[in-house]
Design a protein around this motif. Structure first.
Motif, PDB file in Angstrom:
ATOM      1  N   GLN A 151       0.837  -1.191   0.000  1.00 16.84           N
ATOM      2  CA  GLN A 151       0.000   0.000   0.000  1.00 16.84           C
ATOM      3  C   GLN A 151       0.876   1.247   0.000  1.00 16.84           C
ATOM      4  OE1 GLN A 151      -2.955  -0.294   3.188  1.00 16.84           O
ATOM      5  NE2 GLN A 151      -2.932  -2.519   2.935  1.00 16.84           N
ATOM      6  N   GLU A 152       0.425   2.263  -0.702  1.00 18.68           N
ATOM      7  CA  GLU A 152       1.226   3.479  -0.872  1.00 18.68           C
ATOM      8  C   GLU A 152       1.719   4.056   0.451  1.00 18.68           C
ATOM      9  OE1 GLU A 152      -1.317   6.080  -3.082  1.00 18.68           O
ATOM     10  OE2 GLU A 152      -0.454   5.465  -5.017  1.00 18.68           O
ATOM     11  N   ILE A 181       4.919   2.247   1.696  1.00 12.43           N
ATOM     12  CA  ILE A 181       6.010   1.985   0.761  1.00 12.43           C
ATOM     13  C   ILE A 181       7.362   2.387   1.339  1.00 12.43           C
ATOM     14  CG2 ILE A 181       5.959   4.169  -0.499  1.00 12.43           C
ATOM     15  CD1 ILE A 181       6.190   0.674  -2.082  1.00 12.43           C
ATOM     16  N   PRO A 216       3.629  -0.275  -5.511  1.00 13.02           N
ATOM     17  CA  PRO A 216       2.775   0.548  -4.653  1.00 13.02           C
ATOM     18  C   PRO A 216       1.347   0.607  -5.190  1.00 13.02           C
ATOM     19  CG  PRO A 216       4.202   1.942  -5.988  1.00 13.02           C
ATOM     20  CD  PRO A 216       4.613   0.524  -6.264  1.00 13.02           C
ATOM     21  N   ARG A 230      -3.043   1.590  -4.371  1.00 10.08           N
ATOM     22  CA  ARG A 230      -4.116   2.180  -3.568  1.00 10.08           C
ATOM     23  C   ARG A 230      -5.184   1.114  -3.357  1.00 10.08           C
ATOM     24  NH1 ARG A 230      -5.548   8.329  -5.619  1.00 10.08           N
ATOM     25  NH2 ARG A 230      -3.425   9.185  -5.487  1.00 10.08           N
TER      26      ARG A 230
END
Length: 230
Positions: free
Chosen positions: A201-202, A205, A217, A219
């Motif tokens: 998940q962003e 990261i 990465p 969303r």
């Protein structure tokens, strides 16, 4: 390998795995990433196994980003529909179109691939097995291998790579990512299949930068309305 180089290794990507592994989240993010790389991209929603989240639920987002969605009618969003849209054939006919095929969970969901097996074998597609170490059925090597072998037996297609997609949705922590990476490495060593990427998940990261292998990465789009960025 460059972090995103794996994205363009094959024009067609078939995404399989056990129910709840996050196949659709990965498929949506993969299709969006390809489109943002300048590829004409289509996402085929072929999940007919009562999934947690269907890519067709993000039709507006995909359209806005230039991703063509191939799916059963919107009227059937809450039904299990065995009929496949004829539009799927465009993935095999249009050699300039990059495609992601989001397949239902386990062997039952993978059965839909049987009708496309000749076209897939002739297209040099890749088949990626999504592995989530935080799901009961694939939390250990034995479960992961059993699921992988079942899908291969049903489809007659060989999995060509592993996608480590270990998460607990928005409760995911670094320890979960590390556990998933360890499981993926073990499955890789026993099968000879490469770990194509680790899905992160962003917001996590930066914490995951020390992990070996390409990081992807993403969303999370499941169970929340999409709010368009300004």
């Amino acid at each position: 390998m460059d972090r995103m180089e794996w994205l363009e290794q094959s024009r067609l990507t078939v995404v399989v795995g056990y129910s709840g592994s996050g196949k659709t989240e990965f498929s949506v993010n993969l299709a969006l990433a390809l489109a943002r790389q300048g590829k004409r991209t289509a996402l085929a929603d072929l999940d007919v196994v009562n999934p947690y989240f269907r890519s067709r639920e993000r039709r507006d987002l995909l359209s806005h980003e230039g991703v063509r969605l191939i799916a059963t009618s919107q009227a059937c969003v809450d039904a299990d529909v065995p009929a496949m849209p004829a539009e799927v054939n465009v993935l095999f006919q249009d050699q300039d179109l990059w495609g992601v095929l989001d397949i239902g969970g386990g062997g039952v969901g993978a059965r839909v691939l049987a009708r496309y097996r000749p076209q897939l074998l002739g297209s040099q597609c890749r088949v990626l097995f999504v592995l989530n170490a935080r799901r009961p059925q694939t939390r250990d090597v034995e479960g992961a291998l059993a699921s992988l072998e079942e899908i291969q037996a049903v489809t007659g297609l060989r999995v060509t790579g592993l996608v480590d997609n270990t998460h607990l949705c928005r409760e995911t922590e670094l320890a979960d990512l590390e556990a998933g990476a360890a499981l993926a490495r073990t499955v890789s060593s026993q099968t000879g299949l490469p770990v194509v990427c680790h899905v992160v998940q962003e917001e996590l990261i930066d914490q995951a930068e020390g992990m070996s292998g390409p990081l992807f990465p993403v969303r999370l789009y499941m169970n929340r309305p999409w709010e368009m960025d300004e």
